[in-house]
Design a protein around this motif. Structure first.
Motif, PDB file in Angstrom:
ATOM      1  N   UNK A  43      38.698  53.554  46.264  1.00 11.51           N
ATOM      2  CA  UNK A  43      39.120  52.534  45.877  1.00 11.51           C
ATOM      3  C   UNK A  43      39.569  51.568  47.028  1.00 11.51           C
ATOM      4  N   UNK A  44      40.422  52.810  47.877  1.00 10.94           N
ATOM      5  CA  UNK A  44      40.713  51.927  49.137  1.00 10.94           C
ATOM      6  C   UNK A  44      40.220  51.132  50.178  1.00 10.94           C
ATOM      7  N   UNK A  45      38.663  51.466  50.120  1.00  9.34           N
ATOM      8  CA  UNK A  45      37.863  51.141  51.195  1.00  9.34           C
ATOM      9  C   UNK A  45      37.514  49.254  49.998  1.00  9.34           C
ATOM     10  N   UNK A  46      37.798  49.623  48.721  1.00  9.55           N
ATOM     11  CA  UNK A  46      36.808  48.086  48.305  1.00  9.55           C
ATOM     12  C   UNK A  46      37.530  46.401  48.533  1.00  9.55           C
ATOM     13  N   UNK A  47      36.955  45.723  48.187  1.00 10.03           N
ATOM     14  CA  UNK A  47      37.007  44.098  48.439  1.00 10.03           C
ATOM     15  C   UNK A  47      37.467  43.533  46.829  1.00 10.03           C
ATOM     16  N   UNK A  48      38.362  42.096  47.065  1.00  7.49           N
ATOM     17  CA  UNK A  48      38.782  42.148  45.809  1.00  7.49           C
ATOM     18  C   UNK A  48      37.599  41.006  45.543  1.00  7.49           C
ATOM     19  N   UNK A  49      36.566  40.593  46.381  1.00  6.66           N
ATOM     20  CA  UNK A  49      35.262  40.439  45.805  1.00  6.66           C
ATOM     21  C   UNK A  49      34.303  40.559  44.577  1.00  6.66           C
ATOM     22  N   UNK A  50      34.271  41.812  45.313  1.00  4.78           N
ATOM     23  CA  UNK A  50      33.346  43.017  44.663  1.00  4.78           C
ATOM     24  C   UNK A  50      34.301  43.918  43.870  1.00  4.78           C
ATOM     25  N   UNK A  51      34.934  43.605  43.463  1.00  3.30           N
ATOM     26  CA  UNK A  51      35.922  44.074  42.076  1.00  3.30           C
ATOM     27  C   UNK A  51      35.888  43.041  41.452  1.00  3.30           C
ATOM     28  N   UNK A  52      35.888  41.924  42.194  1.00  4.07           N
ATOM     29  CA  UNK A  52      35.898  40.775  40.065  1.00  4.07           C
ATOM     30  C   UNK A  52      34.358  40.857  39.427  1.00  4.07           C
ATOM     31  N   UNK A  53      34.053  42.111  38.361  1.00  5.71           N
ATOM     32  CA  UNK A  53      33.303  42.582  38.019  1.00  5.71           C
ATOM     33  C   UNK A  53      33.073  41.294  36.263  1.00  5.71           C
ATOM     34  N   UNK A  54      32.588  40.820  35.958  1.00  3.86           N
ATOM     35  CA  UNK A  54      32.287  40.227  34.805  1.00  3.86           C
ATOM     36  C   UNK A  54      32.067  41.448  33.431  1.00  3.86           C
ATOM     37  N   UNK A  55      33.276  40.418  32.403  1.00  4.77           N
ATOM     38  CA  UNK A  55      32.709  41.612  31.287  1.00  4.77           C
ATOM     39  C   UNK A  55      31.169  41.041  30.270  1.00  4.77           C
ATOM     40  N   UNK A  89      33.709  41.189  26.006  1.00  7.78           N
ATOM     41  CA  UNK A  89      34.924  41.010  25.492  1.00  7.78           C
ATOM     42  C   UNK A  89      35.211  39.326  26.059  1.00  7.78           C
ATOM     43  N   UNK A  90      36.579  38.978  25.536  1.00  8.01           N
ATOM     44  CA  UNK A  90      37.415  37.812  25.272  1.00  8.01           C
ATOM     45  C   UNK A  90      37.547  37.267  26.954  1.00  8.01           C
ATOM     46  N   UNK A  91      37.754  38.933  27.947  1.00  4.31           N
ATOM     47  CA  UNK A  91      38.259  38.514  28.728  1.00  4.31           C
ATOM     48  C   UNK A  91      36.933  38.174  30.246  1.00  4.31           C
ATOM     49  N   UNK A  92      36.953  37.104  30.719  1.00  8.40           N
ATOM     50  CA  UNK A  92      36.080  37.249  31.976  1.00  8.40           C
ATOM     51  C   UNK A  92      35.529  38.124  32.590  1.00  8.40           C
ATOM     52  N   UNK A  93      36.621  38.569  33.211  1.00  9.09           N
ATOM     53  CA  UNK A  93      36.507  39.822  33.828  1.00  9.09           C
ATOM     54  C   UNK A  93      36.076  40.652  33.260  1.00  9.09           C
ATOM     55  N   UNK A  94      36.387  42.427  33.321  1.00  9.89           N
ATOM     56  CA  UNK A  94      36.234  43.695  32.651  1.00  9.89           C
ATOM     57  C   UNK A  94      37.775  44.783  33.463  1.00  9.89           C
ATOM     58  N   UNK A  95      38.245  43.927  32.764  1.00 10.79           N
ATOM     59  CA  UNK A  95      39.890  44.260  33.049  1.00 10.79           C
ATOM     60  C   UNK A  95      39.774  46.211  32.507  1.00 10.79           C
ATOM     61  N   UNK A  96      39.210  46.291  31.814  1.00 10.96           N
ATOM     62  CA  UNK A  96      38.957  47.227  31.302  1.00 10.96           C
ATOM     63  C   UNK A  96      38.601  48.364  32.371  1.00 10.96           C
ATOM     64  N   UNK A  97      37.496  48.010  33.244  1.00 18.68           N
ATOM     65  CA  UNK A  97      36.793  48.601  34.134  1.00 18.68           C
ATOM     66  C   UNK A  97      37.848  49.513  34.796  1.00 18.68           C
ATOM     67  N   UNK A  98      38.681  47.707  35.924  1.00 17.87           N
ATOM     68  CA  UNK A  98      39.386  47.878  36.742  1.00 17.87           C
ATOM     69  C   UNK A  98      40.130  49.129  36.787  1.00 17.87           C
ATOM     70  N   UNK A  99      40.533  49.420  35.458  1.00 18.86           N
ATOM     71  CA  UNK A  99      42.031  50.549  34.577  1.00 18.86           C
ATOM     72  C   UNK A  99      41.048  51.468  34.383  1.00 18.86           C
ATOM     73  N   UNK A 100      39.550  51.963  34.586  1.00 20.51           N
ATOM     74  CA  UNK A 100      39.648  53.337  34.884  1.00 20.51           C
ATOM     75  C   UNK A 100      39.157  53.428  36.123  1.00 20.51           C
ATOM     76  N   UNK A 101      38.691  52.485  37.068  1.00 14.21           N
ATOM     77  CA  UNK A 101      39.407  52.996  37.986  1.00 14.21           C
ATOM     78  C   UNK A 101      40.199  53.614  38.834  1.00 14.21           C
TER      79      UNK A 101
END
Length: 675
Positions: free
Chosen positions: A369-381, A385-397
């Protein structure tokens, strides 16, 4: 193309000549003639058998076919309908092209065996049961010999045979053609290239593999340096199941995991539409696709978005590609890039890949995860889900990342991404540096997703507090995220705003951030006071340290300059103005505190005098009544005055000032104490 020694060429000539020299047939013919969708034998003897293969008709004779095909014998002689004059073979592998070659062989006509037609002809020979029991040197024997001695000794021919096997399932699998070609390719990909005669790889036409355009077949060189990825482009033209077979065989042979990962990444960028977002990469992919236009069928038809093909079929095939690629990614860290894993995860969520594979992919992302970029981390839901991005996925990561970091703390031999790319780290500081980079990434991610009005405060707080406090040396990024969330959610209550601001530490803010926070009307008043107080402590410590430093530097006799004045002159003008106002308030509180201390001492003196008078009155009862009454009246008036002034000073938070002057508590505990 891989070429063996002269045995390959000699073997090819030997077995091709054997096919051409067969002359045991009962009908003299000059060849086959085609008219529209029908084939006729060029002979004076009229045909007595019609064989229908799809839309193509073959007008043949029974005897040449009966002499070499066990299936034709069984159909003609075991038929209960009497004499058979027409046979339909719609399920023959290889179709009409393979049957045409088999029929020519039965008539003794010359058949040119090539890597393009050998797989279909071998399967057709098995289907027609052209074994050695009927005639020595039958078609099964000759096609098997050509496969073993010619095809498997050539890299290019093995690729071509595997490509043609895509339309021959399950015959090619049952006859072990796919397995043998895959193992042959694996052995050649892992072999030492120094002792081998090399020419350009790939297709026999004008197309060649990348980085091999300069190497011509007419001038091979044993000393030519072969790139380690020379085989990537060739295996990437295969269908996904055959590609998996080849990669698995190469892995068994001991290929380096980073090369396997690079081959998988190239295959994904070639066959998954929209996988690359960079325009340069897209142009490269388009050039490869245009070069590969001569290869028909298989995945090319799936990914090309054919209008005649149902969309659900395309989705199913793309899902199969992603699931297959996830299953063959090497388990070692850094075998593929984190950006590749995140893009694969994005498509896996979109296409609803099996949950077990998605979980496995999330764990792989957590490892890097330390190699990730912000653009690749913005994964749509994609899960409604009500949110635009998959926030639960980032929490699991983040959870997978922390678990992985905790697991690898006891592994001294670990070579991380930081060590590979030259980051200055110590063995104990490797995990810390990874957490620092992840913390910056999380702060940027929170700043981006906080603009979504459907993002709940709880989810924001959970992600912000997922990492330990040691991961952040400065909370400026977290402050930006908090301020962005307050802008997008103006209806938050005072309690919710205080709860939101607890995720950051005011003592970890820079001077610029403190200047902005002091003038930020969206922040709760208590947070602004905390920011000003923490900045006062920083300035006091800085003044004390500078004064101590100037005192110790006895060798330099320079005039003393006001450190407070120099520090304030070096700050922005807007911060100086804000600080001047705060300084006035602090001085006022200090003055009132000193007054309170003086009045407290005066009250303590009066209490001592009253106690002495009480002792006297106990001995002199006659004067006790007047002395007692006057003393308590005086004490009562002073206590009333003391209570009133204490209430006024309390409104300026005297208690916090006393705590700051007498004992400095930990920032987190002090902030919670006033909530």
């Amino acid at each position: 193309m891989w070429e063996s020694e002269s045995e390959s060429v000699a073997g090819r000539e030997q077995y091709e000549n054997e096919v051409l020299s067969s002359n045991k047939h009962g009908v003299k013919t000059d060849g086959f003639e085609r008219k529209d969708q029908s084939w006729y034998v060029a002979t004076d003897i009229p045909s007595d058998l019609l064989i229908q293969v799809g839309d193509v008709s073959f007008y043949l004779h029974k005897y040449p076919l009966l002499s070499r095909s066990g299936k034709m014998n069984r159909i003609i002689y075991d038929s209960r309908e009497g004499e058979v004059n027409k046979i339909e073979l719609n399920d023959i592998p290889g179709g009409s092209d393979a049957f045409e070659l088999a029929a020519k062989f039965c008539y003794g006509i010359a058949v040119d065996l090539t890597a393009t037609n050998i797989s279909g002809l071998r399967c057709a020979a098995e289907y027609l049961e052209m074994t050695e029991d009927l005639e020595e040197g039958n078609l099964i024997f000759k096609t098997e010999a050509f496969l073993s001695y010619v095809v498997l000794s050539s890299w290019r021919d093995s690729i071509l045979v595997l490509k043609n096997c895509e339309q021959l399932s399950p015959w090619a699998e049952n006859l072990q053609i796919v397995r043998r070609c895959s193992e042959s390719l694996a052995w050649k990909a892992c072999a030492n290239p120094r002792g081998i005669k090399w020419a350009y790889t790939g297709k026999p036409s004008k197309i060649s593999s990348p980085r091999w355009n300069e190497i011509k077949e007419s001038s091979p060189s044993r000393n030519q340096q072969v790139p380690s990825d020379w085989w990537f482009e060739d295996v990437s033209i295969l269908r996904i199941d055959h590609f998996v077979r080849v990669i698995t065989a190469i892995k068994v042979k001991g290929m380096r995991f980073e090369l396997l990962g690079a081959a998988i990444m190239q295959y994904a960028t070639k066959w998954l539409p929209g996988f690359l977002k960079d325009e340069t990469e897209n142009e490269t992919s388009n050039n490869r696709d245009s070069n590969s236009s001569s290869w028909r069928g298989g995945l090319h038809m799936i990914i090309a978005a054919n209008k005649e093909e149902p969309q659900n079929v395309q989705i199913k095939e793309q899902r199969m590609i992603i699931e297959s690629l996830i299953s063959i990614i090497p388990p070692q860290k850094d075998s593929v890039s984190c950006s590749f894993l995140l893009r694969l995860l994005r498509m896996a969520n979109m296409l609803k890949v099996a949950p077990a594979l998605i979980t496995e992919l999330e764990k792989r992302v957590g490892m890097q995860l330390e190699q990730a970029n912000l653009v690749d981390l913005l994964i749509p839901s994609y899960n409604k889900s009500e949110t635009l991005y998959d926030v639960d996925l980032v929490q699991r990561l983040l959870e997978h990342f922390l678990v992985q970091e905790q697991t690898e703390l006891s592994s001294p031999s670990r070579q991380s991404f930081s060590d590979k790319h030259g980051y200055e780290t110590t063995p104990r500081g490797t995990a810390t540096n990874a957490k620092v980079r992840v913390a910056r990434l999380v702060d940027s991610y929170l700043t981006e997703v906080s603009r979504d009005r459907n993002l709940s405060l709880t989810k924001f707080q959970v992600i912000a507090e997922a990492l330990p406090e040691s991961a952040r040396t400065c909370d400026d990024g977290l402050y930006r995220a908090v301020d962005s969330y307050l802008k997008a959610h103006p209806t938050l209550s005072e309690h919710e705003r205080k709860r939101l601001c607890r995720v950051m530490d005011c003592q970890k803010l820079s001077i610029d951030a403190c200047m902005h926070a002091a003038q930020n009307e969206r922040l709760p008043l208590r947070i602004v006071v905390q920011v000003l107080f923490s900045e006062q402590i920083k300035i006091s410590n800085a003044i004390a340290n500078n004064a101590l430093k100037e005192t110790n530097e006895s060798s330099y006799h320079q005039p003393m300059i006001s450190t407070r004045k120099a520090l304030l002159e070096g700050t922005p003008q807007s911060f100086q103005e804000g600080w001047s106002t705060a300084k006035k308030d602090i001085n006022t509180l200090k003055f009132e505190l000193e007054s309170m201390k003086a009045k407290y001492l005066e009250l303590q003196t009066d209490m001592e005098n009253l106690q002495r008078q009480f002792d006297k009155m106990s001995k002199q009862k006659q004067s006790s009544s007047s002395a007692w009454t006057s003393g308590w009246k005086k004490l009562g008036s002073k206590l009333t005055k003391m209570t009133t002034e204490n209430h006024e000073i309390g409104s300026h938070q005297v208690t916090n000032t006393i705590a700051g002057d007498q004992t400095r508590k930990a920032p987190r505990r002090w902030r919670n104490s006033i909530s």
